[in-house]
Write a protein that holds these residues in place. Structure first.
Motif, PDB file in Angstrom:
ATOM      1  N   PHE A  57      34.748 -16.605  16.367  1.00 40.01           N
ATOM      2  CA  PHE A  57      33.369 -17.005  16.107  1.00 40.01           C
ATOM      3  C   PHE A  57      32.485 -16.747  17.316  1.00 40.01           C
ATOM      4  N   SER A  58      31.197 -16.788  17.050  1.00 45.56           N
ATOM      5  CA  SER A  58      30.191 -16.750  18.109  1.00 45.56           C
ATOM      6  C   SER A  58      29.262 -17.933  17.874  1.00 45.56           C
ATOM      7  N   LEU A  59      28.500 -18.295  18.894  1.00 46.77           N
ATOM      8  CA  LEU A  59      27.548 -19.392  18.770  1.00 46.77           C
ATOM      9  C   LEU A  59      26.459 -19.241  19.813  1.00 46.77           C
ATOM     10  N   PRO A  91      44.989 -18.907  15.611  1.00 46.45           N
ATOM     11  CA  PRO A  91      45.762 -18.623  14.399  1.00 46.45           C
ATOM     12  C   PRO A  91      46.336 -19.932  13.854  1.00 46.45           C
ATOM     13  N   TYR A  92      46.520 -19.982  12.561  1.00 46.94           N
ATOM     14  CA  TYR A  92      46.837 -21.238  11.874  1.00 46.94           C
ATOM     15  C   TYR A  92      47.635 -20.908  10.622  1.00 46.94           C
ATOM     16  N   ASN A 143      38.849 -44.277  30.159  1.00 41.72           N
ATOM     17  CA  ASN A 143      38.319 -45.616  30.457  1.00 41.72           C
ATOM     18  C   ASN A 143      36.814 -45.766  30.283  1.00 41.72           C
ATOM     19  N   ASP A 144      36.170 -44.821  29.638  1.00 39.89           N
ATOM     20  CA  ASP A 144      34.741 -44.927  29.352  1.00 39.89           C
ATOM     21  C   ASP A 144      34.534 -45.024  27.846  1.00 39.89           C
ATOM     22  N   PRO A 145      33.595 -45.859  27.404  1.00 43.92           N
ATOM     23  CA  PRO A 145      33.296 -45.904  25.974  1.00 43.92           C
ATOM     24  C   PRO A 145      32.669 -44.588  25.527  1.00 43.92           C
ATOM     25  N   MET A 146      33.013 -44.161  24.315  1.00 42.95           N
ATOM     26  CA  MET A 146      32.487 -42.899  23.823  1.00 42.95           C
ATOM     27  C   MET A 146      32.234 -42.970  22.327  1.00 42.95           C
ATOM     28  N   ALA A 147      31.404 -42.043  21.870  1.00 42.04           N
ATOM     29  CA  ALA A 147      31.185 -41.825  20.442  1.00 42.04           C
ATOM     30  C   ALA A 147      31.053 -40.322  20.259  1.00 42.04           C
ATOM     31  N   GLY A 148      31.445 -39.842  19.088  1.00 43.79           N
ATOM     32  CA  GLY A 148      31.361 -38.408  18.870  1.00 43.79           C
ATOM     33  C   GLY A 148      31.793 -38.006  17.481  1.00 43.79           C
ATOM     34  N   LYS A 149      32.158 -36.738  17.379  1.00 47.38           N
ATOM     35  CA  LYS A 149      32.530 -36.160  16.091  1.00 47.38           C
ATOM     36  C   LYS A 149      33.547 -35.050  16.329  1.00 47.38           C
ATOM     37  N   ALA A 150      34.558 -34.979  15.448  1.00 51.81           N
ATOM     38  CA  ALA A 150      35.537 -33.901  15.484  1.00 51.81           C
ATOM     39  C   ALA A 150      35.414 -33.100  14.194  1.00 51.81           C
ATOM     40  N   VAL A 151      35.611 -31.787  14.289  1.00 53.49           N
ATOM     41  CA  VAL A 151      35.500 -30.908  13.125  1.00 53.49           C
ATOM     42  C   VAL A 151      36.698 -29.967  13.070  1.00 53.49           C
ATOM     43  N   ALA A 152      37.027 -29.542  11.849  1.00 50.31           N
ATOM     44  CA  ALA A 152      38.047 -28.508  11.633  1.00 50.31           C
ATOM     45  C   ALA A 152      37.634 -27.717  10.404  1.00 50.31           C
ATOM     46  N   ILE A 153      37.726 -26.410  10.515  1.00 46.16           N
ATOM     47  CA  ILE A 153      37.372 -25.531   9.403  1.00 46.16           C
ATOM     48  C   ILE A 153      38.271 -24.300   9.470  1.00 46.16           C
ATOM     49  N   SER A 154      38.702 -23.853   8.322  1.00 45.73           N
ATOM     50  CA  SER A 154      39.521 -22.654   8.253  1.00 45.73           C
ATOM     51  C   SER A 154      38.749 -21.598   7.465  1.00 45.73           C
ATOM     52  N   PRO A 155      38.070 -20.693   8.171  1.00 45.27           N
ATOM     53  CA  PRO A 155      37.277 -19.685   7.477  1.00 45.27           C
ATOM     54  C   PRO A 155      38.134 -18.662   6.731  1.00 45.27           C
ATOM     55  N   GLY A 156      39.417 -18.603   7.067  1.00 46.65           N
ATOM     56  CA  GLY A 156      40.370 -17.729   6.404  1.00 46.65           C
ATOM     57  C   GLY A 156      41.701 -18.429   6.327  1.00 46.65           C
ATOM     58  N   GLU A 157      42.611 -17.873   5.569  1.00 46.94           N
ATOM     59  CA  GLU A 157      43.886 -18.532   5.316  1.00 46.94           C
ATOM     60  C   GLU A 157      44.724 -18.761   6.571  1.00 46.94           C
ATOM     61  N   ASP A 158      44.573 -17.924   7.568  1.00 45.17           N
ATOM     62  CA  ASP A 158      45.450 -18.011   8.732  1.00 45.17           C
ATOM     63  C   ASP A 158      44.719 -18.222  10.061  1.00 45.17           C
ATOM     64  N   PHE A 193      31.111 -16.935  11.896  1.00 47.60           N
ATOM     65  CA  PHE A 193      32.502 -16.509  11.878  1.00 47.60           C
ATOM     66  C   PHE A 193      32.596 -14.993  11.863  1.00 47.60           C
ATOM     67  N   LYS A 194      33.592 -14.472  12.557  1.00 47.64           N
ATOM     68  CA  LYS A 194      33.846 -13.028  12.543  1.00 47.64           C
ATOM     69  C   LYS A 194      34.501 -12.646  11.222  1.00 47.64           C
ATOM     70  N   GLU A 195      34.185 -11.466  10.745  1.00 51.05           N
ATOM     71  CA  GLU A 195      34.712 -11.006   9.460  1.00 51.05           C
ATOM     72  C   GLU A 195      36.237 -11.017   9.419  1.00 51.05           C
ATOM     73  N   GLU A 196      36.892 -10.672  10.514  1.00 53.03           N
ATOM     74  CA  GLU A 196      38.353 -10.589  10.501  1.00 53.03           C
ATOM     75  C   GLU A 196      39.048 -11.930  10.305  1.00 53.03           C
ATOM     76  N   VAL A 197      38.371 -13.062  10.557  1.00 48.92           N
ATOM     77  CA  VAL A 197      39.014 -14.361  10.329  1.00 48.92           C
ATOM     78  C   VAL A 197      38.647 -14.946   8.960  1.00 48.92           C
ATOM     79  N   LYS A 198      37.791 -14.278   8.212  1.00 52.85           N
ATOM     80  CA  LYS A 198      37.378 -14.765   6.887  1.00 52.85           C
ATOM     81  C   LYS A 198      38.323 -14.308   5.782  1.00 52.85           C
ATOM     82  N   ARG A 199      39.388 -13.627   6.100  1.00 55.51           N
ATOM     83  CA  ARG A 199      40.293 -13.084   5.089  1.00 55.51           C
ATOM     84  C   ARG A 199      41.189 -14.126   4.499  1.00 55.51           C
TER      85      ARG A 199
END
Length: 199
Positions: A57-59, A91-92, A143-158, A193-199
């Protein structure tokens, strides 16, 4: 801040070994909350486009953020070190991990490195037209209080893109709500997302 970035990079490296473990986890049902669709944020003339060669990916990174990259990941922070963001592409093997089980393993690894997190039920997000999951987080990190968000996405099968953003609430008690989440969502919305990871 360098210690936290080192921990994030170490955790990402450890998780890279996840693809070789033969554990099959059935896909759990996602919470039925409205889908969070990232709205594209227009690139400003000062935003820097960052392309992760092997990360899939790029951003766009705004100038108020400092960052370090390698071929697979980007770690960012604001200049004061209050906001930390790590995004990774690897890879996944979808038959071994669901998005939720992968994200759970990632957060467990982060917790083992100095954190304790409470997470919301997973909910659907859309990034660059692809569906993934997110979890809102609260707790402590180094040891510091925090708040946030986690993400996961699979743009392609692997291939999987995963990461988190979190604000140190010890520095600014409303840091995530007032600015951290806005910056994180803008980064997520700029992902292509790059095209090669969208397969």
């Amino acid at each position: 801040m360098k210690r936290i970035l080192l921990i994030l990079l170490t955790s990402m490296t450890i998780l890279a070994s996840c693809a070789s473990q033969p554990i099959v986890t059935p896909a759990p049902a996602l919470a039925t909350e409205p889908a969070n669709i990232s709205t594209p944020v227009p690139l400003t003339s000062t935003a820097q486009l960052v392309d992760l060669k092997s990360g899939g990916f790029s951003l766009a990174v705004q100038p108020e953020l400092e960052f370090e990259t390698d071929d697979y990941s980007i770690n960012l922070s604001d200049r004061g070190g209050e906001l930390l963001i790590s995004l990774n592409g690897k890879p996944y093997i979808a038959s071994i991990y669901t998005l939720e089980s992968f994200l759970d393993k990632y957060l467990a690894e982060m917790a083992s490195r100095g954190g304790s997190f409470d997470g919301s039920d997973p909910y659907e997000v859309t990034i660059d037209g692809m569906s993934g999951i997110a979890i809102d987080l609260t707790g402590n990190f180094l040891n510091d209080p925090m708040a946030g968000k986690a993400v996961a996405i699979s743009p392609g099968e692997d291939f999987i893109i995963f990461g988190l953003g979190m604000s140190n609430l010890g520095t600014h008690k409303n840091g995530w709500a007032e600015s951290g989440s806005v910056i994180f969502e803008a980064l997520i919305a700029s992902i292509k997302f790059k095209e090669e990871v969208k397969r």
